[in-house]
Design a protein around this motif. Structure first.
Motif, PDB file in Angstrom:
ATOM      1  N   ILE A  54      18.029 -22.971  -2.827  1.00  0.00           N
ATOM      2  CA  ILE A  54      17.227 -22.122  -1.944  1.00  0.00           C
ATOM      3  C   ILE A  54      16.189 -21.338  -2.744  1.00  0.00           C
ATOM      4  CG2 ILE A  54      17.325 -20.083  -0.448  1.00  0.00           C
ATOM      5  CD1 ILE A  54      19.990 -21.127   0.631  1.00  0.00           C
ATOM      6  N   PRO A  60      17.697 -25.148   3.037  1.00  0.00           N
ATOM      7  CA  PRO A  60      19.110 -24.763   2.922  1.00  0.00           C
ATOM      8  C   PRO A  60      20.072 -25.930   3.164  1.00  0.00           C
ATOM      9  CG  PRO A  60      17.913 -23.132   4.176  1.00  0.00           C
ATOM     10  CD  PRO A  60      16.967 -24.269   3.969  1.00  0.00           C
ATOM     11  N   TYR A 118      15.405 -14.793   1.281  1.00  0.00           N
ATOM     12  CA  TYR A 118      15.148 -16.227   1.408  1.00  0.00           C
ATOM     13  C   TYR A 118      15.657 -16.741   2.757  1.00  0.00           C
ATOM     14  CZ  TYR A 118      14.371 -16.077  -3.649  1.00  0.00           C
ATOM     15  OH  TYR A 118      13.887 -15.785  -4.910  1.00  0.00           O
ATOM     16  N   THR A 120      17.852 -18.979   4.988  1.00  0.00           N
ATOM     17  CA  THR A 120      19.138 -19.686   4.904  1.00  0.00           C
ATOM     18  C   THR A 120      19.441 -20.316   6.269  1.00  0.00           C
ATOM     19  OG1 THR A 120      20.484 -17.796   5.623  1.00  0.00           O
ATOM     20  CG2 THR A 120      19.904 -17.917   3.274  1.00  0.00           C
ATOM     21  N   GLN A 203      25.560 -18.008   1.780  1.00  0.00           N
ATOM     22  CA  GLN A 203      24.397 -17.744   2.630  1.00  0.00           C
ATOM     23  C   GLN A 203      24.695 -16.658   3.666  1.00  0.00           C
ATOM     24  OE1 GLN A 203      22.023 -21.490   3.706  1.00  0.00           O
ATOM     25  NE2 GLN A 203      23.986 -22.353   3.073  1.00  0.00           N
TER      26      GLN A 203
END
Length: 297
Positions: A54, A60, A118, A120, A203
């Motif tokens: 990631i 993902p 980020y 996910t 995540q």
């Protein structure tokens, strides 16, 4: 009422998130009768791989798939040490778990990789009104799909051979089954499920940490023991369901303990005590040796 509802929500969400670990341990401990300690390392491996992917800009889901494949490889490595090099099963698991500690650090590049900024697999759920319900249904769908595929596989010819390997290795070997291959395959599948859980949990919590897998094998065993004690499971389908149910109940007990004031630093000790009581209670109750066995079905 709000407190009770919150406890149940957290327990169900966490229980389903870690249920894949319990399913993986069912295959190694319950089906193959193999005390695989690789779990503590392969759980972190799944989180480390997906976090690295990631951060590097990959999708993902690509990271999740790669985590499953590498987790499978880690389990196979343990099996090969045991079957090809004739290293004791416990020692083989410890060796791979130790190696994975360095591998995980290499993969992440540091001891902790944050994922809060980020995208996910859980990012789409952040915009939903009832986020916890969406996340719980997501985990539930993956767990039920994994259970269905595991049950289906264990009723195939290869799956039956694997079950026989754990139950009576010498007998099934006389019928021409390569028990070494069954052991390697079973451990690979087991650790693939564990790595999948690690990839999703990393995540979900927003980071991958080198210490996130400590005590995972004990927590998984506690889930299995709790589930089988409640359901008296005998068939494959009931045993896998018992592992999932046990995972949710185990997380419920932990959540209630934290709510009552149990220090987070004491969780591992409490888990160990819970497993000891579950395993030792039958002997204490009946006054003779009677332990819950983890052999094949």
């Amino acid at each position: 009422m709000d407190i009770l509802s919150g406890i149940l929500q957290i327990s169900l969400e966490q229980g389903l998130a870690y249920a894949l670990v319990a399913l993986g341990i069912v295959i190694s401990f319950r089906i193959l009768a193999f005390p695989d300690l690789t779990v503590d390392g392969s759980f972190v491996l799944g989180g480390a791989v997906v976090a690295r992917m990631i951060v590097l800009g990959y999708q993902p889901l690509t990271g999740v798939v790669l985590a499953i494949l590498i987790g499978f490889s880690a389990g196979c490595a343990t099996g090969l040490l045991n079957t090809r090099l004739k290293i004791n099963s416990l020692l083989a698991g410890i060796l791979i778990m130790t190696i994975l500690y360095s591998v995980n650090l290499r993969v992440m590049g540091r001891s902790n990789t944050p994922l809060l900024n980020y995208i996910t697999v859980f990012t789409p759920f952040e915009q939903m009104e009832i986020r916890w319900l969406s996340v719980t249904l997501f985990f539930g769908g993956i767990v039920l799909a994994s259970k269905f595929l595991a049950d289906l596989f264990l009723h195939t010819q290869v799956g039956l051979a694997m079950r026989a390997t754990g139950d009576n290795e010498q007998m099934i070997r006389t019928l021409g089954v390569n028990t070494d291959n069954m052991t390697v395959l079973g451990l690979g599948i087991s650790n693939a499920l564990v790595a999948l859980s690690g990839a999703l949990v990393a995540q979900h919590q927003g980071f991958a940490d080198i210490g996130m897998g400590i005590g995972m094998i004990v927590a998984g065993l506690a889930s299995i023991i709790i589930g089988e004690t409640l359901l008296r499971a005998r068939s494959v389908g009931m045993i896998t369901f018992a592992a999932i149910l046990g995972s949710c109940i185990y997380r419920l007990v932990i959540t209630i303990g934290l709510w009552l004031g149990l220090a987070p630093t004491d969780l591992k000790m409490a888990t160990g005590a819970m497993v000891i009581l579950a395993l030792g209670f039958p002997a204490l109750k009946k006054g003779k040796e009677e332990r819950i066995h983890l052999r094949g079905i």
